[in-house]
Design an enzyme around this catalytic site. Structure first.
Site, PDB file in Angstrom:
ATOM      1  N   SER A 139     -47.158  12.202 -29.853  1.00 30.22           N
ATOM      2  CA  SER A 139     -46.578  12.668 -31.119  1.00 30.22           C
ATOM      3  C   SER A 139     -47.239  11.931 -32.268  1.00 30.22           C
ATOM      4  O   SER A 139     -47.686  10.790 -32.125  1.00 30.22           O
ATOM      5  CB  SER A 139     -45.080  12.373 -31.126  1.00 30.22           C
ATOM      6  OG  SER A 139     -44.545  12.577 -32.419  1.00 30.22           O
ATOM      7  N   TYR A 152     -38.162   6.835 -30.974  1.00 28.74           N
ATOM      8  CA  TYR A 152     -38.980   7.857 -30.312  1.00 28.74           C
ATOM      9  C   TYR A 152     -40.469   7.544 -30.504  1.00 28.74           C
ATOM     10  O   TYR A 152     -41.253   7.586 -29.552  1.00 28.74           O
ATOM     11  CB  TYR A 152     -38.622   9.217 -30.924  1.00 28.74           C
ATOM     12  CG  TYR A 152     -39.506  10.385 -30.583  1.00 28.74           C
ATOM     13  CD1 TYR A 152     -39.325  11.106 -29.412  1.00 28.74           C
ATOM     14  CD2 TYR A 152     -40.503  10.809 -31.470  1.00 28.74           C
ATOM     15  CE1 TYR A 152     -40.115  12.210 -29.124  1.00 28.74           C
ATOM     16  CE2 TYR A 152     -41.294  11.913 -31.190  1.00 28.74           C
ATOM     17  CZ  TYR A 152     -41.087  12.605 -30.015  1.00 28.74           C
ATOM     18  OH  TYR A 152     -41.890  13.705 -29.733  1.00 28.74           O
TER      19      TYR A 152
HETATM   20  N1  LIG Z   1     -41.493  20.027 -31.214  1.00 29.65           N
HETATM   21  C1  LIG Z   1     -42.242  19.213 -31.947  1.00 29.65           C
HETATM   22  O1  LIG Z   1     -42.354  19.348 -33.176  1.00 29.65           O
HETATM   23  C2  LIG Z   1     -43.011  18.104 -31.258  1.00 29.65           C
HETATM   24  C3  LIG Z   1     -43.878  17.322 -32.033  1.00 29.65           C
HETATM   25  C4  LIG Z   1     -44.605  16.297 -31.417  1.00 29.65           C
HETATM   26  C5  LIG Z   1     -44.474  16.086 -30.059  1.00 29.65           C
HETATM   27  N2  LIG Z   1     -43.630  16.858 -29.321  1.00 29.65           N
HETATM   28  C6  LIG Z   1     -43.562  16.615 -27.878  1.00 29.65           C
HETATM   29  O2  LIG Z   1     -43.831  17.839 -27.211  1.00 29.65           O
HETATM   30  C7  LIG Z   1     -43.227  17.790 -25.908  1.00 29.65           C
HETATM   31  C8  LIG Z   1     -42.451  19.079 -25.663  1.00 29.65           C
HETATM   32  O3  LIG Z   1     -41.382  19.132 -26.582  1.00 29.65           O
HETATM   33  P1  LIG Z   1     -40.725  20.506 -27.072  1.00 29.65           P
HETATM   34  O4  LIG Z   1     -40.653  20.410 -28.534  1.00 29.65           O
HETATM   35  O5  LIG Z   1     -41.408  21.635 -26.393  1.00 29.65           O
HETATM   36  O6  LIG Z   1     -39.231  20.307 -26.495  1.00 29.65           O
HETATM   37  P2  LIG Z   1     -38.144  21.340 -25.926  1.00 29.65           P
HETATM   38  O7  LIG Z   1     -38.420  22.740 -26.354  1.00 29.65           O
HETATM   39  O8  LIG Z   1     -36.832  20.736 -26.282  1.00 29.65           O
HETATM   40  O9  LIG Z   1     -38.380  21.266 -24.334  1.00 29.65           O
HETATM   41  C9  LIG Z   1     -38.198  20.060 -23.645  1.00 29.65           C
HETATM   42  C10 LIG Z   1     -38.271  20.339 -22.155  1.00 29.65           C
HETATM   43  O10 LIG Z   1     -38.143  19.121 -21.432  1.00 29.65           O
HETATM   44  C11 LIG Z   1     -37.040  19.216 -20.513  1.00 29.65           C
HETATM   45  N3  LIG Z   1     -36.511  17.855 -20.331  1.00 29.65           N
HETATM   46  C12 LIG Z   1     -35.989  17.044 -21.267  1.00 29.65           C
HETATM   47  N4  LIG Z   1     -35.616  15.882 -20.714  1.00 29.65           N
HETATM   48  C13 LIG Z   1     -35.941  15.953 -19.405  1.00 29.65           C
HETATM   49  C14 LIG Z   1     -35.802  15.066 -18.311  1.00 29.65           C
HETATM   50  N5  LIG Z   1     -35.258  13.861 -18.471  1.00 29.65           N
HETATM   51  N6  LIG Z   1     -36.252  15.459 -17.110  1.00 29.65           N
HETATM   52  C15 LIG Z   1     -36.799  16.680 -16.924  1.00 29.65           C
HETATM   53  N7  LIG Z   1     -36.970  17.566 -17.938  1.00 29.65           N
HETATM   54  C16 LIG Z   1     -36.521  17.202 -19.142  1.00 29.65           C
HETATM   55  C17 LIG Z   1     -36.100  20.226 -21.160  1.00 29.65           C
HETATM   56  O11 LIG Z   1     -35.203  20.858 -20.267  1.00 29.65           O
HETATM   57  P3  LIG Z   1     -33.762  20.198 -19.897  1.00 29.65           P
HETATM   58  O12 LIG Z   1     -33.113  19.830 -21.192  1.00 29.65           O
HETATM   59  O13 LIG Z   1     -33.046  21.279 -19.131  1.00 29.65           O
HETATM   60  O14 LIG Z   1     -34.064  19.015 -19.061  1.00 29.65           O
HETATM   61  C18 LIG Z   1     -37.143  21.231 -21.662  1.00 29.65           C
HETATM   62  O15 LIG Z   1     -37.612  22.029 -20.596  1.00 29.65           O
HETATM   63  C19 LIG Z   1     -42.382  16.520 -25.879  1.00 29.65           C
HETATM   64  O16 LIG Z   1     -43.100  15.496 -25.220  1.00 29.65           O
HETATM   65  C20 LIG Z   1     -42.212  16.181 -27.355  1.00 29.65           C
HETATM   66  O17 LIG Z   1     -41.982  14.801 -27.554  1.00 29.65           O
HETATM   67  C21 LIG Z   1     -42.896  17.853 -29.880  1.00 29.65           C
END
Ligand SMILES: NC(=O)c1ccc[n+]([C@@H]2O[C@H](COP(=O)([O-])OP(=O)(O)OC[C@H]3O[C@@H](n4cnc5c(N)ncnc54)[C@H](OP(=O)(O)O)[C@@H]3O)[C@@H](O)[C@H]2O)c1
Length: 232
Positions: A139, A152
């Site tokens: 991130s 985070y």
């Molecule tokens: N969105 C942004 O703007 C952004 C920016 C920078 C970086 N990121 C990074 O991108 C990545 C993906 O994020 P996203 O935005 O796509 O999030 P998201 O849509 O909330 O999806 C997160 C996924 O991870 C699963 N998850 C969460 N905790 C878990 C655990 N302990 N064990 C197994 N599965 C787990 C969730 O399902 P369950 O809840 O059912 O477990 C879901 O499938 C992350 O690493 C995040 O830090 C996101």
């Protein structure tokens, strides 16, 4: 056929990446904690005709991580591990003075400790793959000091360093940490509920990840926006 393990693949970036890899013929092992959306996502991903194993569980559970790797072994091995599952530490995010220490511990456990645990479990298979790779989702908050993103961001900075050291210890693998940039996902909405500004859908960011897999640049930290920009 190549095999990838993608954590956190029931929605958001993980699901979008799973769909794109399946469309390219990858066999996949997917996880998330909630089994219902995971099964739905796996159904959509498997429409591409490749083998998809969906295993509900928490990445912080060592037995679950072992199951993920065993499932990949049954599909033929591990060519790629994507550690994408992530915890914020507080939802919504709060300033450090208010951050529950238990939240920080949870962010470190999910974002860092589980990543290493999964890599350790998969290393023998990754090393014997023809082009083994580890991709951890980082991130911007790992590198920039944004108010409320401290816990985070600290966990993602630790994840970046873990990936950097793994890369020098395992020169036969590619190890990439990728900052995907802001995306319109549940994670972002949970982090900053009042910020409903326009953000790209995760599928728009996936080509950056595919580019790494296609071109296999040196191990290191990459930003998705730059990878996408240079490709235009
Ligand atoms: N969105 C942004 O703007 C952004 C920016 C920078 C970086 N990121 C990074 O991108 C990545 C993906 O994020 P996203 O935005 O796509 O999030 P998201 O849509 O909330 O999806 C997160 C996924 O991870 C699963 N998850 C969460 N905790 C878990 C655990 N302990 N064990 C197994 N599965 C787990 C969730 O399902 P369950 O809840 O059912 O477990 C879901 O499938 C992350 O690493 C995040 O830090 C996101």
């Amino acid at each position: 056929m190549s095999v990838a393990i993608i954590t956190g693949a029931s929605k958001g970036l993980g699901e979008a990446l799973a769909r794109a890899l399946a469309a390219r013929g990858w066999d996949l092992v997917l996880d998330a904690r909630d089994p219902v959306p995971l099964a739905e996502a796996a159904g959509l991903v498997s429409a591409h005709g490749t083998r998809v194993t969906a295993l509900p569980g928490d990445v912080t559970d060592a037995a679950h991580r072992a199951e993920l790797v065993a499932a990949a072994w049954r599909l033929g091995g591990v060519d790629l591990v994507v550690h994408n599952a992530s915890a914020l530490g507080a939802e919504p995010l709060v300033r450090l003075e208010e951050l529950p220490l238990e939240g920080l511990r949870r962010a470190l456990e999910v974002n860092v400790v589980a990543a290493l645990g999964l890599v350790q479990e998969a290393l023998p298979l990754l090393r014997s793959a023809p082009a083994g790779a580890v991709l951890v989702v980082s991130s911007d908050a790992a590198a920039e000091a944004y108010p409320t993103w401290g816990g985070y961001g600290a966990s993602k900075a630790a994840l970046d360093q873990l990936a950097a050291v793994l890369a020098v210890e395992e020169p036969g693998l590619r190890v990439w940490a990728v900052d995907p940039g802001d995306m319109a996902t549940d994670l972002y909405a949970a982090a900053v509920p009042d910020d409903d500004g326009p953000r790209p859908e995760p599928a728009r960011v996936v080509p950056a990840f595919l580019r790494l897999l296609d071109e296999r640049p040196a191990s290191g930290r990459y930003g998705a926006p730059a990878l996408l920009e240079e490709r235009r």
